[in-house]
Motif scaffolding. Structure first.
Motif, PDB file in Angstrom:
ATOM      1  N   GLY A   1      47.554  53.453  41.354  1.00 43.70           N
ATOM      2  CA  GLY A   1      46.557  52.392  41.322  1.00 43.70           C
ATOM      3  C   GLY A   1      46.645  51.509  42.554  1.00 43.70           C
ATOM      4  N   ALA A   2      45.697  50.602  42.677  1.00 43.25           N
ATOM      5  CA  ALA A   2      45.601  49.767  43.870  1.00 43.25           C
ATOM      6  C   ALA A   2      46.632  48.641  43.886  1.00 43.25           C
ATOM      7  CB  ALA A   2      44.188  49.186  43.977  1.00 43.25           C
ATOM      8  N   PHE A   3      47.106  48.210  42.722  1.00 41.20           N
ATOM      9  CA  PHE A   3      48.053  47.104  42.623  1.00 41.20           C
ATOM     10  C   PHE A   3      49.259  47.552  41.802  1.00 41.20           C
ATOM     11  CE2 PHE A   3      43.745  45.284  42.821  1.00 41.20           C
ATOM     12  CZ  PHE A   3      43.845  44.520  43.978  1.00 41.20           C
ATOM     13  N   VAL A   4      50.256  46.699  41.731  1.00 42.21           N
ATOM     14  CA  VAL A   4      51.489  47.058  41.005  1.00 42.21           C
ATOM     15  C   VAL A   4      51.781  46.060  39.888  1.00 42.21           C
ATOM     16  CG1 VAL A   4      52.516  48.306  42.941  1.00 42.21           C
ATOM     17  CG2 VAL A   4      52.901  45.843  42.725  1.00 42.21           C
ATOM     18  N   GLU A   5      50.734  45.356  39.407  1.00 41.22           N
ATOM     19  CA  GLU A   5      50.977  44.308  38.413  1.00 41.22           C
ATOM     20  C   GLU A   5      51.489  44.856  37.090  1.00 41.22           C
ATOM     21  OE1 GLU A   5      47.121  46.032  37.568  1.00 41.22           O
ATOM     22  OE2 GLU A   5      47.804  45.106  39.429  1.00 41.22           O
ATOM     23  N   SER A   6      51.261  46.152  36.820  1.00 38.26           N
ATOM     24  CA  SER A   6      51.700  46.703  35.537  1.00 38.26           C
ATOM     25  C   SER A   6      53.218  46.848  35.465  1.00 38.26           C
ATOM     26  CB  SER A   6      51.035  48.062  35.280  1.00 38.26           C
ATOM     27  OG  SER A   6      51.432  49.022  36.235  1.00 38.26           O
ATOM     28  N   PHE A   7      53.916  46.891  36.597  1.00 37.77           N
ATOM     29  CA  PHE A   7      55.367  47.077  36.569  1.00 37.77           C
ATOM     30  C   PHE A   7      56.069  45.867  35.953  1.00 37.77           C
ATOM     31  CE2 PHE A   7      54.110  50.436  39.333  1.00 37.77           C
ATOM     32  CZ  PHE A   7      55.081  51.405  39.200  1.00 37.77           C
ATOM     33  N   PRO A   8      55.905  44.668  36.477  1.00 43.28           N
ATOM     34  CA  PRO A   8      56.555  43.534  35.794  1.00 43.28           C
ATOM     35  C   PRO A   8      55.960  43.244  34.428  1.00 43.28           C
ATOM     36  CG  PRO A   8      55.124  42.752  37.573  1.00 43.28           C
ATOM     37  CD  PRO A   8      55.220  44.241  37.720  1.00 43.28           C
ATOM     38  N   LEU A   9      54.677  43.522  34.250  1.00 39.64           N
ATOM     39  CA  LEU A   9      54.026  43.230  32.976  1.00 39.64           C
ATOM     40  C   LEU A   9      54.664  44.005  31.836  1.00 39.64           C
ATOM     41  CD1 LEU A   9      51.636  41.686  31.658  1.00 39.64           C
ATOM     42  CD2 LEU A   9      50.249  43.728  32.061  1.00 39.64           C
ATOM     43  N   PHE A  10      55.020  45.271  32.102  1.00 44.37           N
ATOM     44  CA  PHE A  10      55.581  46.119  31.051  1.00 44.37           C
ATOM     45  C   PHE A  10      57.085  46.325  31.207  1.00 44.37           C
ATOM     46  CE2 PHE A  10      51.073  47.578  31.273  1.00 44.37           C
ATOM     47  CZ  PHE A  10      50.695  47.063  30.054  1.00 44.37           C
ATOM     48  N   GLY A  11      57.716  45.539  32.081  1.00 45.83           N
ATOM     49  CA  GLY A  11      59.167  45.536  32.160  1.00 45.83           C
ATOM     50  C   GLY A  11      59.764  46.634  33.009  1.00 45.83           C
ATOM     51  N   TYR A  12      59.052  47.073  34.046  1.00 46.66           N
ATOM     52  CA  TYR A  12      59.566  48.119  34.931  1.00 46.66           C
ATOM     53  C   TYR A  12      59.788  47.569  36.332  1.00 46.66           C
ATOM     54  CZ  TYR A  12      58.183  51.348  31.229  1.00 46.66           C
ATOM     55  OH  TYR A  12      58.049  51.986  30.027  1.00 46.66           O
ATOM     56  N   ASP A  13      60.620  48.261  37.079  1.00 48.45           N
ATOM     57  CA  ASP A  13      60.963  47.870  38.438  1.00 48.45           C
ATOM     58  C   ASP A  13      60.199  48.767  39.405  1.00 48.45           C
ATOM     59  OD1 ASP A  13      62.159  47.347  40.913  1.00 48.45           O
ATOM     60  OD2 ASP A  13      64.154  47.109  40.047  1.00 48.45           O
ATOM     61  N   THR A  14      59.496  48.166  40.365  1.00 44.84           N
ATOM     62  CA  THR A  14      58.750  48.974  41.332  1.00 44.84           C
ATOM     63  C   THR A  14      59.674  49.873  42.157  1.00 44.84           C
ATOM     64  OG1 THR A  14      58.810  47.110  42.886  1.00 44.84           O
ATOM     65  CG2 THR A  14      56.825  47.353  41.538  1.00 44.84           C
ATOM     66  N   ASN A  15      60.945  49.520  42.242  1.00 51.55           N
ATOM     67  CA  ASN A  15      61.887  50.386  42.962  1.00 51.55           C
ATOM     68  C   ASN A  15      62.081  51.723  42.260  1.00 51.55           C
ATOM     69  OD1 ASN A  15      62.451  48.529  45.055  1.00 51.55           O
ATOM     70  ND2 ASN A  15      63.905  47.441  43.738  1.00 51.55           N
ATOM     71  N   ASP A  16      61.743  51.781  40.975  1.00 52.55           N
ATOM     72  CA  ASP A  16      61.880  53.023  40.206  1.00 52.55           C
ATOM     73  C   ASP A  16      60.580  53.822  40.176  1.00 52.55           C
ATOM     74  OD1 ASP A  16      64.549  52.506  39.484  1.00 52.55           O
ATOM     75  OD2 ASP A  16      63.909  51.246  37.806  1.00 52.55           O
ATOM     76  N   TYR A  17      59.600  53.442  41.024  1.00 57.34           N
ATOM     77  CA  TYR A  17      58.271  54.053  40.924  1.00 57.34           C
ATOM     78  C   TYR A  17      58.316  55.569  40.916  1.00 57.34           C
ATOM     79  CZ  TYR A  17      53.864  56.046  42.277  1.00 57.34           C
ATOM     80  OH  TYR A  17      52.767  56.853  42.320  1.00 57.34           O
ATOM     81  N   ASP A  18      58.982  56.174  41.915  1.00 58.67           N
ATOM     82  CA  ASP A  18      58.978  57.636  42.015  1.00 58.67           C
ATOM     83  C   ASP A  18      59.679  58.282  40.829  1.00 58.67           C
ATOM     84  OD1 ASP A  18      57.511  57.988  44.375  1.00 58.67           O
ATOM     85  OD2 ASP A  18      59.255  57.525  45.608  1.00 58.67           O
ATOM     86  N   ASP A  19      60.805  57.723  40.428  1.00 62.30           N
ATOM     87  CA  ASP A  19      61.543  58.299  39.297  1.00 62.30           C
ATOM     88  C   ASP A  19      60.758  58.152  37.996  1.00 62.30           C
ATOM     89  OD1 ASP A  19      63.605  59.005  40.988  1.00 62.30           O
ATOM     90  OD2 ASP A  19      64.795  57.216  40.561  1.00 62.30           O
TER      91      ASP A  19
END
Length: 347
Positions: free
Chosen positions: A115-133
């Motif tokens: 997606g165009a933004f990464v707001e769903s990562f903190p919203l649902f308790g995930y770390d953007t550093n784990d994106y690929d995994d």
């Protein structure tokens, strides 16, 4: 396989650059359903809605919106565009789209991406550093859920499954799943190795620069044992159709510039598109699909020669564009562009 032409929307809530007003989320969703209904009645092949979790977008739950569209349409395929699979629970995601498939008599699909933004990562308790995994693990689980009624599985980011019953099952034997790719060779190779479709977002510039991605995708897919028919390529991009190319550019520029500026501010930057830059972006050899029906036909066919793809999806409702203009674009795309593309690619 016939060449498919469709539309997608992200449901942006952007002030109209002429009138200055911003429509409500309720009105935006009503217009999204109406656009899908028009596309279905006009004979287009698919309609997609994207996922965002921000106050300036109306769609955070694509399967809910698509289920509403399913009840207002008869034959058009319904897809997410995209689903942020990195921050979605694969079991819930599969159940939602399997339910959509049942409600739509087998018309559901998924395009998975960041997606165009990464707001769903903190919203649902995930770390953007784990994106690929996260992406790799969730795709692995989703594909397993798509294959079997009962699944055992374990991973790093969610609880394991032990002979879990995955219900309901869709009408289709498997839900079609695509990976949205913006320009990353690694993403193209991953899509090929998984044997899923690849939807490339070409939002500007020269389309030739994406040819290596298609080649990498097909090479990786072949090496993984998939036959060419399984390796589907789709192209998505911004577009606007009017009676003449000059009319299309005059009408579209304020909305396109508005959208680009608005999105850049959402990312913490400031980017303004000048008219001169827009003229270059909308030139005959570039990837911005703005022009007369004949201009759009020529651009799609040129890319077809490059990529050999069998699907094109346009986003035509950006930047606060009024619905009447969206409706006019749907009609021209369905009655002027689509028949010519199907005829030429069917030879």
């Amino acid at each position: 396989m016939n060449f498919e032409i469709g539309l997608y929307t992200l449901g942006d809530l952007v002030p109209d650059p002429h009138a200055g007003n911003t429509i409500s989320p309720r009105q935006r969703l009503k217009e999204t359903i109406e656009a899908a209904k028009l596309a279905d009645e006009a004979g287009l092949d698919l309609f997609g809605v994207g996922e965002h979790h921000r106050l300036d977008y109306a769609v955070s739950a694509p399967p809910v919106v698509l289920a509403a569209i399913a009840q207002a349409t008869k034959r058009i395929k319904l897809t997410s565009a995209t689903t942020v699979i990195s921050t979605a629970d694969p079991v819930r995601l599969f159940e939602d789209f399997a339910t959509l498939d049942l409600l739509s008599d087998g018309r559901a699909e998924i395009i998975a991406g960041r997606g165009a933004f990464v707001e769903s990562f903190p919203l649902f308790g995930y770390d953007t550093n784990d994106y690929d995994d996260l992406f790799a693990e969730n795709m692995d689980l989703f594909l397993k859920l798509n294959e079997a009624d009962v699944v055992s599985w374990s991973g790093r980011f969610r609880s394991p499954l032990a002979s879990a019953e995955i219900a309901p099952r869709p009408v289709q034997s498997r839900l079609p799943i695509w990976v949205g790719v913006g320009g990353s060779p690694e993403s193209a190779i991953r899509a090929g190795r998984l044997g899923v479709g690849m939807a490339i977002a070409i939002l500007g510039g020269e389309p030739e620069r994406f040819k290596p991605l298609v080649d990498l995708y097909r090479k990786a897919g072949a090496e993984a044992g998939f036959v060419p028919e399984e390796l589907k390529v789709g192209i998505t991009g911004h577009g606007y159709v009017a009676a003449t190319t000059q009319q299309a550019k005059e009408e579209y520029f304020p909305y396109y510039a508005n959208y680009r500026s608005y999105v850049s501010r959402g990312r913490g930057t400031e980017s303004r598109v000048t008219r001169a830059e827009f003229e270059r972006l909308a030139g005959p050899d570039t990837a911005l699909f703005v022009g007369s029906p004949q201009q759009i036909i020529e651009k799609i066919l040129y890319q077809y020669e490059l990529f050999g793809h069998r699907r094109f999806m346009a986003q035509i409702d950006i930047g606060g564009m009024p619905f009447r203009k969206v409706a006019e674009g749907i009609e021209l795309l369905a009655t002027k562009v689509a028949p010519a593309i199907r005829k030429e690619t069917g030879k």
